[in-house]
Scaffold this motif. Structure first.
Motif, PDB file in Angstrom:
ATOM      1  N   UNK A   1      -3.300  -1.221  13.663  1.00  0.00           N
ATOM      2  CA  UNK A   1      -3.222  -0.532  12.380  1.00  0.00           C
ATOM      3  C   UNK A   1      -1.922  -0.941  11.682  1.00  0.00           C
ATOM      4  N   UNK A   2      -2.066  -1.350  10.425  1.00  0.00           N
ATOM      5  CA  UNK A   2      -0.922  -1.778   9.625  1.00  0.00           C
ATOM      6  C   UNK A   2      -0.716  -0.844   8.442  1.00  0.00           C
ATOM      7  N   UNK A   3       0.538  -0.694   8.043  1.00  0.00           N
ATOM      8  CA  UNK A   3       0.877   0.033   6.828  1.00  0.00           C
ATOM      9  C   UNK A   3       0.428  -0.837   5.661  1.00  0.00           C
ATOM     10  N   UNK A   4      -0.471  -0.325   4.833  1.00  0.00           N
ATOM     11  CA  UNK A   4      -1.042  -1.134   3.766  1.00  0.00           C
ATOM     12  C   UNK A   4      -0.014  -1.520   2.706  1.00  0.00           C
ATOM     13  N   UNK A   5       0.951  -0.675   2.444  1.00  0.00           N
ATOM     14  CA  UNK A   5       1.966  -0.985   1.429  1.00  0.00           C
ATOM     15  C   UNK A   5       3.021  -1.946   1.949  1.00  0.00           C
ATOM     16  N   UNK A   6       3.491  -1.701   3.154  1.00  0.00           N
ATOM     17  CA  UNK A   6       4.578  -2.515   3.710  1.00  0.00           C
ATOM     18  C   UNK A   6       4.066  -3.761   4.429  1.00  0.00           C
TER      19      UNK A   6
END
Length: 89
Positions: A42-47
Motif C-alpha cells: 500500500x502506497x500513499x497516493x499523494x506522496x
C-alpha cells in the motif's frame, strides 16, 4: 465444521515492510509457502511512498496456514508483522 468462504482466497496483512519492498518482492518472499494469487504494497497516493504494509492473497489454504503459522518472517533485515486479514467473518 467447514468455513463458508465466498472465494477460494486467503488474505494476510503484512506490516512493518521495508520501504524498498514492492509487490514483486512481497510475492517472491511469500511464494515459498505456496501459490500467491496477489501481493500488493500500500502506497500513499499523494506522496508516492510506501505506507510500510501490504496484503498477500494465497489461492490455497495450506499455503495461507503455513505462512500465517510461521512465528517470524524476515525481509531485508526487518521482522514483518504478519496477521490473518479476515474479510467478512
Amino acid at each position: 465444521m467447514s468455513s463458508n468462504v465466498a472465494r477460494n482466497s486467503y488474505k494476510l496483512f503484512v506490516g512493518n515492510l521495508p520501504w524498498t519492498i514492492s509487490g514483486k518482492e512481497l510475492r517472491t518472499y511469500f511464494s515459498r509457502f505456496g501459490h500467491v494469487a496477489n501481493a500488493e504494497v500500500v502506497f500513499d497516493k499523494q506522496m508516492g511512498l510506501s505506507k510500510y504494509y501490504g496484503f498477500v492473497i494465497f489461492s490455497q489454504r495450506d499455503a495461507y496456514n503455513s505462512a500465517s503459522n510461521q512465528n517470524t518472517h524476515f525481509l531485508e533485515g526487518r521482522v514483518l508483522n504478519v496477521q490473518r486479514a479476515n474479510e467478512n467473518t
